[in-house]
Scaffold this active site. Structure first.
Site, PDB file in Angstrom:
ATOM      1  CG  ASP A 141      -2.029   0.787   1.335  1.00  0.00           C
ATOM      2  OD1 ASP A 141      -1.898   1.943   0.917  1.00  0.00           O
ATOM      3  OD2 ASP A 141      -3.095   0.374   1.816  1.00  0.00           O
ATOM      4  CB  SER A 142       2.216   3.494   2.640  1.00  0.00           C
ATOM      5  OG  SER A 142       2.820   2.598   3.553  1.00  0.00           O
TER       6      SER A 142
HETATM    7  C1  PRP Z   1      -0.875  -5.072   5.803  1.00  0.00           C
HETATM    8  C2  PRP Z   1      -0.294  -5.939   4.696  1.00  0.00           C
HETATM    9  C3  PRP Z   1       1.100  -5.399   4.527  1.00  0.00           C
HETATM   10  C4  PRP Z   1       0.958  -3.929   4.905  1.00  0.00           C
HETATM   11  C5  PRP Z   1       0.903  -3.077   3.678  1.00  0.00           C
HETATM   12  O1  PRP Z   1      -0.549  -5.635   7.027  1.00  0.00           O
HETATM   13  O2  PRP Z   1      -0.310  -7.294   5.045  1.00  0.00           O
HETATM   14  O3  PRP Z   1       2.014  -6.036   5.391  1.00  0.00           O
HETATM   15  O4  PRP Z   1      -0.257  -3.809   5.650  1.00  0.00           O
HETATM   16  O5  PRP Z   1       0.754  -1.713   4.001  1.00  0.00           O
HETATM   17  P1  PRP Z   1       1.880  -0.631   3.723  1.00  0.00           P
HETATM   18  O6  PRP Z   1       2.417  -0.861   2.339  1.00  0.00           O
HETATM   19  O7  PRP Z   1       1.130   0.688   3.829  1.00  0.00           O
HETATM   20  O8  PRP Z   1       2.943  -0.725   4.768  1.00  0.00           O
HETATM   21  P2  PRP Z   1      -1.338  -5.256   8.380  1.00  0.00           P
HETATM   22  O9  PRP Z   1      -0.658  -4.122   9.065  1.00  0.00           O
HETATM   23  O10 PRP Z   1      -2.786  -5.043   8.064  1.00  0.00           O
HETATM   24  O11 PRP Z   1      -1.139  -6.545   9.263  1.00  0.00           O
HETATM   25  P3  PRP Z   1      -1.697  -8.030   8.977  1.00  0.00           P
HETATM   26  O12 PRP Z   1      -0.978  -8.538   7.747  1.00  0.00           O
HETATM   27  O13 PRP Z   1      -1.316  -8.785  10.201  1.00  0.00           O
HETATM   28  O14 PRP Z   1      -3.190  -7.950   8.762  1.00  0.00           O
END
Ligand code: PRP
Length: 181
Positions: free
Chosen positions: A108-109
């Site tokens: 995402d970010s």
């Molecule tokens: C989500 C996903 C990635 C991250 C992406 O994890 O699994 O690891 O967010 O976001 P970013 O590119 O903005 O950093 P989350 O924090 O939801 O944890 P989870 O996988 O345990 O649900």
């Protein structure tokens, strides 16, 4: 229609990517990995929790000689937007001189993936690449290379196939995106 929508609290999620399409995406990614690492052993780093279902399908489909480590990273908390603060839990793993393949469900970010790559550099691997099922390019806040991307999607919140909202929805076979906000 069956399994077209899923509700969590007041949010309605609508089916966006079917399990059939997911299987095709995973199979294509696995084929790329297999041809790029044909005669090499790899070390998969599966980023929990979101990537656990994707990783189990991808790793088996690729069929590469491998070791597997589970690491955890969290940035969303219980929100619909990435919080910007990344919590990493990478236990003592020996990856010196290894070919690392990071498996993520979504970028995402880009902060989580960047934090992981930065943390791994000091462990002197031979190479590091990442494979992500989904990417939201419009949300990128930091520069990070993703070598294998399953599908690019717009800036909408998705659940299913391992991805959650408030820890719910990970079990869904299809991917769903939020319909009302
Ligand atoms: C989500 C996903 C990635 C991250 C992406 O994890 O699994 O690891 O967010 O976001 P970013 O590119 O903005 O950093 P989350 O924090 O939801 O944890 P989870 O996988 O345990 O649900």
């Amino acid at each position: 229609m069956k399994n077209e929508i899923f509700q969590i609290d007041d949010y309605i999620f609508q089916k966006k990517i079917s399990s059939k399409e997911i299987s095709k995406i995973v199979s294509d990614l696995a084929n790329h990995l297999r041809s790029d690492y044909a005669d090499e052993e790899v070390v998969y780093l599966v980023v929990l929790k979101g990537a656990f279902i994707f990783a189990s399908d991808l790793i088996r489909a690729a069929g590469l000689k491998c070791k597997i480590h589970l690491i955890s990273a969290s940035s969303y908390g219980s929100e619909l937007k990435s919080s910007g603060k990344v919590e990493l839990n990478i236990q003592n793993i020996d990856i010196e001189n290894e070919n690392i393949i990071i498996i993520e469900d979504i970028v995402d970010s880009g902060r989580t993936l960047k934090a992981i790559i930065d943390a791994l550099q000091g462990l002197r691997p031979k190479s590091i690449v990442s494979v992500c099922l989904l990417s939201k390019p419009a949300e990128r806040k930091v520069n990070v290379d993703v070598q294998y991307i399953g599908k690019e999607i717009p800036s909408e919140f998705v659940i299913g196939y391992g991805l959650d909202y408030k820890e719910q929805g990970r079990h869904l076979q299809h991917l769903y995106s939020i319909k009302n906000k």
